[in-house]
Write an enzyme that holds these catalytic residues in place. Structure first.
Site, mmCIF file in Angstrom:
data_model
loop_
_atom_site.group_PDB
_atom_site.id
_atom_site.type_symbol
_atom_site.label_atom_id
_atom_site.label_comp_id
_atom_site.label_asym_id
_atom_site.label_seq_id
_atom_site.Cartn_x
_atom_site.Cartn_y
_atom_site.Cartn_z
ATOM 1 N N ARG A 161 55.231 72.800 69.858
ATOM 2 C CA ARG A 161 55.870 71.796 70.720
ATOM 3 C C ARG A 161 57.073 71.200 69.996
ATOM 4 O O ARG A 161 58.103 70.957 70.591
ATOM 5 C CB ARG A 161 54.864 70.735 71.136
ATOM 6 C CG ARG A 161 54.067 71.096 72.379
ATOM 7 C CD ARG A 161 53.369 72.450 72.283
ATOM 8 N NE ARG A 161 52.542 72.742 73.432
ATOM 9 C CZ ARG A 161 51.249 72.444 73.542
ATOM 10 N NH1 ARG A 161 50.625 71.869 72.513
ATOM 11 N NH2 ARG A 161 50.581 72.729 74.632
ATOM 12 N N ASP A 190 52.636 78.642 71.261
ATOM 13 C CA ASP A 190 52.249 77.959 72.499
ATOM 14 C C ASP A 190 53.349 78.235 73.518
ATOM 15 O O ASP A 190 54.299 78.968 73.237
ATOM 16 C CB ASP A 190 52.026 76.458 72.264
ATOM 17 C CG ASP A 190 50.923 75.905 73.181
ATOM 18 O OD1 ASP A 190 51.040 76.058 74.410
ATOM 19 O OD2 ASP A 190 49.948 75.342 72.660
ATOM 20 N N HIS A 264 48.637 79.829 77.359
ATOM 21 C CA HIS A 264 49.642 79.175 76.509
ATOM 22 C C HIS A 264 50.591 80.199 75.890
ATOM 23 O O HIS A 264 50.858 80.165 74.678
ATOM 24 C CB HIS A 264 48.958 78.346 75.414
ATOM 25 C CG HIS A 264 48.363 77.060 75.934
ATOM 26 N ND1 HIS A 264 49.143 76.031 76.432
ATOM 27 C CD2 HIS A 264 47.069 76.644 76.069
ATOM 28 C CE1 HIS A 264 48.355 75.029 76.822
ATOM 29 N NE2 HIS A 264 47.098 75.375 76.635
ATOM 30 N N GLU A 350 42.475 76.479 78.207
ATOM 31 C CA GLU A 350 43.337 76.174 79.344
ATOM 32 C C GLU A 350 44.020 77.416 79.928
ATOM 33 O O GLU A 350 45.231 77.469 80.070
ATOM 34 C CB GLU A 350 44.387 75.120 78.926
ATOM 35 C CG GLU A 350 43.739 73.829 78.478
ATOM 36 C CD GLU A 350 44.729 72.751 78.050
ATOM 37 O OE1 GLU A 350 44.481 71.577 78.386
ATOM 38 O OE2 GLU A 350 45.730 73.064 77.379
ATOM 39 N N TYR A 441 41.813 63.160 68.413
ATOM 40 C CA TYR A 441 43.142 63.605 68.846
ATOM 41 C C TYR A 441 44.171 62.600 68.337
ATOM 42 O O TYR A 441 44.359 61.530 68.910
ATOM 43 C CB TYR A 441 43.175 63.790 70.368
ATOM 44 C CG TYR A 441 42.876 65.235 70.763
ATOM 45 C CD1 TYR A 441 41.876 65.937 70.104
ATOM 46 C CD2 TYR A 441 43.613 65.894 71.748
ATOM 47 C CE1 TYR A 441 41.606 67.258 70.417
ATOM 48 C CE2 TYR A 441 43.345 67.216 72.072
ATOM 49 C CZ TYR A 441 42.346 67.896 71.401
ATOM 50 O OH TYR A 441 42.092 69.205 71.719
ATOM 51 N N ASP A 443 47.239 62.582 68.443
ATOM 52 C CA ASP A 443 48.464 62.355 69.224
ATOM 53 C C ASP A 443 48.289 61.155 70.159
ATOM 54 O O ASP A 443 49.222 60.784 70.853
ATOM 55 C CB ASP A 443 48.869 63.608 70.018
ATOM 56 C CG ASP A 443 47.760 64.166 70.902
ATOM 57 O OD1 ASP A 443 46.560 63.871 70.662
ATOM 58 O OD2 ASP A 443 48.096 64.912 71.848
ATOM 59 N N THR A 493 52.015 67.927 69.191
ATOM 60 C CA THR A 493 53.304 67.290 68.892
ATOM 61 C C THR A 493 54.278 67.250 70.076
ATOM 62 O O THR A 493 55.490 67.217 69.874
ATOM 63 C CB THR A 493 53.972 67.988 67.693
ATOM 64 O OG1 THR A 493 54.155 69.375 68.015
ATOM 65 C CG2 THR A 493 53.139 67.864 66.439
ATOM 66 N N GLU A 494 53.749 67.240 71.293
ATOM 67 C CA GLU A 494 54.660 67.113 72.443
ATOM 68 C C GLU A 494 55.591 65.914 72.270
ATOM 69 O O GLU A 494 56.782 65.995 72.559
ATOM 70 C CB GLU A 494 53.863 66.925 73.744
ATOM 71 C CG GLU A 494 53.212 68.185 74.285
ATOM 72 C CD GLU A 494 51.766 68.347 73.829
ATOM 73 O OE1 GLU A 494 51.405 67.838 72.738
ATOM 74 O OE2 GLU A 494 50.986 68.984 74.565
HETATM 75 C C1 ACM Z 1 43.517 71.644 73.634
HETATM 76 O O1 ACM Z 1 43.681 70.432 73.405
HETATM 77 N N1 ACM Z 1 44.053 72.215 74.688
HETATM 78 C C2 ACM Z 1 42.731 72.461 72.745
#
Ligand code: ACM
Length: 633
Positions: A161, A190, A264, A350, A441, A443, A493-494
């Protein structure tokens, strides 16, 4: 008594108190520590003695680190000289654990015992124990016997990201090694960027490593929808990646690369659309495939030759075709050559199954392989990749979605959507790594009032919540719990485009994680972490140029017995920091009153319900915290 003697005695007593405090500052806190009276002084004549090449390397790293504190390095020798002041590294397995060590500091010097990794950790503890008193580098006398609670202690860094330089990754490895982390999970691919040179497929980095724009607005609200039109990207050459692996190994850190599949993957498919789920024809090569899901809603089946600059789950995923498998095997062959780690992370999270529902290529494979549905197709995909990696002596780790449609036989599961994936996998006899988005998480925001913090993806993850995490879920039996290899925090890191912001989101939360990973649940104590250990480490981070978030101070408000008035105590959580405060409703900054000791709260005016303490913490380096508010009841 002679006054001078009294003063000398008092000074000695005070330096003992300070040394004792020093032993309480080790982070992660050791399993057992016995402090003795007295100290040992190391000086430029002190020699590090280490026999094996690897122990000598650890000693040299320690010596370099020590210089940042003391101003001098120590020589490293293979054999002890006849006399002199020594730090001896004795390579021997301690407590049947290659990461365990003992550390003895006596009046005569230091002896550290342990296997390779253990010696390294013993030296990290010794580094934390060294304190400058004037121009003397003194170490309190102690006996430490230490070992980690978990064998896997990791942090994931997303470099897709936003790309981070090798220098910044090395800085992160240095800091991780001081806290006894042993794994960097490197999220190299990604949708928004492919970051590793692959010789056989140069377009992966020529095209896949670059995007023309990046959305910088709020992900959740989709407002404001602002694009930064700067080109962003970068990648690691194979030589640079090998250098990171080598640098990490010296610091006893394993680098686990992640190559995301089958989802991804937009960056790959921008470069090589032929490995996607749809035939590339004249019409589709530049356009969009018109398709809809079961509910008749249109699907965004973009076949884009551009790496997307917006976040979220993208629809462009690999097709389960011979060409795609062959491509992935080639890529993974180069990856295995660079990364010696037992594990290769293959992603698996995802994956939008709608995409395969409308793909003729995917449907053909489902029919041919007699699969139930697209979940089983994902499982088929992962199992083929696992078989390939197993044949090459490697094991896979995948995100917990790899449980859906049938788990690959030897897979380790990384539980991120809470703990359930980890629980299910452990009950099936698979190894797991816990990294729940509820607690780990990094972030997520660090304050409840998001307007006071830099833009983040969402959530709220304060230090205390990280510290409270226990990697072994209650639902597991003892036997099942043995499958919990350990714990990891994820730094997506978006919203983290710079080095400073990366450090801000990592610290101080990584300090709490270090104890979650090193200590047992029974041995953890948040208050002592906060009061005894955190301040010294934050000062150390500041001296190393780390842009950590300056945390809220500990504010205790008690009632003074005589006057019945409120007495405010403030303890900043960075060693040597100053606090500036107001209680009159005005803004607190460095022009406000300096806190020098407990403050009597004023009596509220007759129309005032309550007062508010407002304060900032200012570090020795001169950085100010946010202004924090505490109501005085
Ligand atoms: C994830 O946060 N998509 C692993």
């Amino acid at each position: 008594m002679n006054k001078n003697l009294l003063i000398a005695g008092l000074l000695l007593f005070l330096s003992q108190v300070s040394l004792l405090a020093q032993t309480h500052q080790l982070l992660p806190q050791p399993k057992t520590l016995i402090a003795a009276e007295g100290h040992w002084t190391l000086d430029p004549g002190t020699v590090l003695v280490a026999e094996s090449a690897s122990a000598r390397k650890s000693a040299l790293l320690f010596s370099g680190l020590l210089e940042t504190k003391t101003g001098f390095e120590l020589p490293v020798l293979m054999q002890a000289p006849a006399h002199g002041s020594l730090i001896v590294l004795e390579e021997s397995m301690v407590a049947d654990n290659p990461e365990a060590y003992t550390l003895e500091v006596s009046g005569d010097g230091v002896i550290i015992r342990g296997a390779d990794r253990g010696l390294f950790y013993g030296l990290q503890s010794l580094f934390q124990l060294v304190e400058m008193q004037g121009s003397n580098a003194v170490v309190p006398q102690v006996e430490i016997a230490d070992a980690p609670a978990f064998g896997y202690r990791g942090i994931m860094l997303d470099v897709s990201r936003h790309f981070f330089s090798t220098a910044q990754v090395k800085k992160m490895l240095d800091l991780m090694s001081q806290l006894k982390f042993n794994t960097l999970h490197w999220h190299l691919t990604d949708d928004q960027g492919w970051r590793l040179e692959i010789k056989k497929y140069p377009k992966l980095t020529e095209i896949g490593a670059w995007r023309d724009s990046t959305i910088i607005g709020q992900y959740y609200d989709y407002q404001p929808f602002i694009y930064d039109n700067e080109k962003h990207g970068g990648y690691y050459t194979q030589e640079e990646a090998r250098e990171i692996v080598r640098y990490a190994a010296e610091r006893k850190i394993t680098v686990i690369p992640e190559i995301e599949l089958p989802g991804h993957s937009s960056a790959v498919l921008a470069a090589y659309p032929e490995f996607g789920s749809f035939e590339i024809t004249e019409g589709t090569a530049k356009g969009t495939i018109a398709a809809e899901n079961e509910k008749g809603e249109p699907l965004n089946h973009e076949i884009s030759k551009q790496v997307p600059g917006y976040w979220g789950v993208h629809y462009n995923i690999y097709g389960p075709t011979p060409a795609a498998f062959s491509f992935l095997e080639d890529v993974l062959t180069e990856v295995m050559d660079i990364f010696p780690s037992e594990y290769i992370h293959i992603g698996g999270d995802e994956v939008p199954k709608d995409h395969w529902k409308t793909s003729a290529i995917a449907q053909k494979v489902i029919k041919k392989e007699k699969l139930e549905d697209e979940h089983e197709l994902q499982s088929y995909f992962i199992q083929r990749i696992e078989a390939f990696l197993n044949e090459n002596g490697r094991q896979i780790i995948g995100w917990d979605e790899i449980l859906e449609g049938g788990l690959a036989p030897n897979a380790t599961v990384m539980s991120w959507r809470g703990e359930q994936g980890g629980i299910d996998a452990a009950k099936m006899g698979h190894d797991v790594i816990m990294t729940p988005n509820s607690h780990l998480y990094f972030d997520h925001y660090q304050a409840e009032d998001k307007t006071t913090e830099p833009l983040a993806i969402g959530g709220f993850l304060p230090l205390e919540k990280v510290y409270s995490y226990s990697p072994v879920p209650e639902a597991l039996s003892e036997e099942e719990a043995a499958h919990v290899l350990g714990v990891q925090a994820n730094l997506w890191t978006e919203y983290i485009p710079t080095n400073q912001k990366m450090e801000y989101f990592l610290f101080p939360r990584a300090l709490a994680l270090a104890e979650v990973a090193w200590k047992t649940k029974e041995d953890k104590d948040y208050q002592s972490f906060l009061r005894d250990r955190l301040p010294a480490r934050l000062l150390s981070l500041e001296k190393q140029g780390v842009f950590f978030r300056i945390p809220e101070a500990i504010v205790d408000i008690s009632r003074e017995p005589e006057s019945g008035r409120q007495l405010i105590h403030i303890q900043p959580l960075v060693e040597g920091a100053k606090v500036y405060y107001t209680v009159d409703g005005h803004k607190a900054d460095q022009t406000a009153r300096l806190y020098t000791g407990p403050v009597l709260a004023p009596i509220p005016g007759k129309d005032q319900e309550s007062l508010v303490l407002r304060y900032v913490t200012v570090t020795p380096g001169g950085r100010s915290s946010n202004e924090f508010h505490v109501p005085i009841e």
